[in-house]
Design a protein around this motif. Sequence first.
Motif, PDB file in Angstrom:
ATOM      1  N   GLU A 202       4.277   0.627   9.125  1.00 53.28           N
ATOM      2  CA  GLU A 202       4.159   1.504   7.982  1.00 53.28           C
ATOM      3  C   GLU A 202       5.526   1.927   7.469  1.00 53.28           C
ATOM      4  O   GLU A 202       5.720   2.119   6.279  1.00 53.28           O
ATOM      5  N   GLU A 205       7.704  -0.499   4.720  1.00 53.05           N
ATOM      6  CA  GLU A 205       7.304  -0.898   3.379  1.00 53.05           C
ATOM      7  C   GLU A 205       8.373  -0.604   2.339  1.00 53.05           C
ATOM      8  O   GLU A 205       8.623  -1.383   1.448  1.00 53.05           O
ATOM      9  N   HIS A 206       9.027   0.562   2.421  1.00 49.00           N
ATOM     10  CA  HIS A 206      10.002   0.952   1.405  1.00 49.00           C
ATOM     11  C   HIS A 206      11.413   1.089   1.989  1.00 49.00           C
ATOM     12  O   HIS A 206      12.303   1.610   1.316  1.00 49.00           O
ATOM     13  N   ARG A 274      -3.198   6.351  -3.292  1.00 43.73           N
ATOM     14  CA  ARG A 274      -2.142   5.342  -3.360  1.00 43.73           C
ATOM     15  C   ARG A 274      -1.411   5.218  -2.027  1.00 43.73           C
ATOM     16  O   ARG A 274      -1.053   4.112  -1.593  1.00 43.73           O
ATOM     17  N   ARG A 277      -3.627   3.249   0.329  1.00 42.25           N
ATOM     18  CA  ARG A 277      -3.603   1.809   0.019  1.00 42.25           C
ATOM     19  C   ARG A 277      -2.359   1.144   0.585  1.00 42.25           C
ATOM     20  O   ARG A 277      -2.371  -0.046   0.906  1.00 42.25           O
ATOM     21  N   ARG A 278      -1.290   1.917   0.722  1.00 42.02           N
ATOM     22  CA  ARG A 278      -0.053   1.387   1.312  1.00 42.02           C
ATOM     23  C   ARG A 278      -0.023   1.565   2.829  1.00 42.02           C
ATOM     24  O   ARG A 278       1.019   1.423   3.447  1.00 42.02           O
ATOM     25  N   ARG A 280      -0.293   4.261   4.502  1.00 43.48           N
ATOM     26  CA  ARG A 280       0.428   5.485   4.886  1.00 43.48           C
ATOM     27  C   ARG A 280      -0.595   6.626   4.957  1.00 43.48           C
ATOM     28  O   ARG A 280      -0.563   7.573   4.171  1.00 43.48           O
TER      29      ARG A 280
END
Length: 364
Positions: A202, A205-206, A274, A277-278, A280
Amino acid sequence: MKAMVGLAVRSWSVVIPLLAALVLAVSWGRDLGPAVVVLVSAALVGAVLSAVSHAEVVAHRVGEPFGSLILAVAVTIIEVGLIVTLMLSSGDKAASLARDTVFAAVMITCNGILGLSLLVAAARRRLAVFNAEGTGGALATVATLATLSLVLPTFTTSEPGPVFSASQLIFAATASLVLYGVFVMVQTVRHPGDFLPVEEGEHTEHEHDELPSNKQAFVSLSLLLVALIGVVGLAKLVSPSIESGIAAAGLPASAVGVVIALLVLLPETIAAVRAARRERVQISLNLALGSAMASIGLTIPAIALASIWIEGPLMLGLGATQMVLLALTVVVGALTVVPGRATLLQGCVHLVLFSAFVFLAVSP
């Protein structure tokens, strides 16, 4: 990739909050015709979407759990302003508005947002994994605040009806502020790790996204506040139309608080889904339970202060049906949180509870 940074400079996310503020300024204090109501509603939707966009930029810059805390507190502070304004302007007709709106916010966040987030996350990975320690502490705080502020007034005997006496209201307000303040300290200073995501993969992702600069984050924070003011102000503008529609449909007056809470909590709902969906999930739960906590912990003290100017009774105590729904929400929430993971079943159970709340609000 600079997706998060790009959110801060997209033209639509800059223009729409300013446009919503302009529509709010032009329409404030006027009688709205059908065409203007449609325009105001469109501006409201745009303000919600832009608020989510800027909240993500701010959250990416400050990190968790500060990101979800900023959105929850910002929305709640403006929500409190809306409730107090409506109560001051409506008099006795709004005696139960604070109770109805706060209870609706608790049911929306603890069942609607939480259930939808778990459902979305479990549908993608079969299991929604989160931190049981932090989430359990948040749920316990929400349950305590709700009981002290919304359940006890039904059973106290100092004043007739489901109302607090002046001293009881001061105690409830003080306890709410203390509990909320302690929770924020634990979440951000003492045990922030209990509120960080735990899902495998997790955090990656960013992690390669470039962080927004301080200037970009400040611009997004400013536009976030403008967008949230637009959301609440425009919601107030359409509230007479909502009240008229509810009355024409023969629905109870308490449904007004439900609709207002649904409108005000739209930014957090979209942001939580949102995040789910990621994958998180913890961020979604931070938003859901943090919003419920802030809604009670900040509204009750504000109402206690505003009661100096508000004439007439301040009804805070829940009815029997509402207390059953609240108790069931706490029990089911605890069973959901304890394992630290959830499946589609838990998400569906919470959504059914949310559906029951909505149905019973319009058909008590």
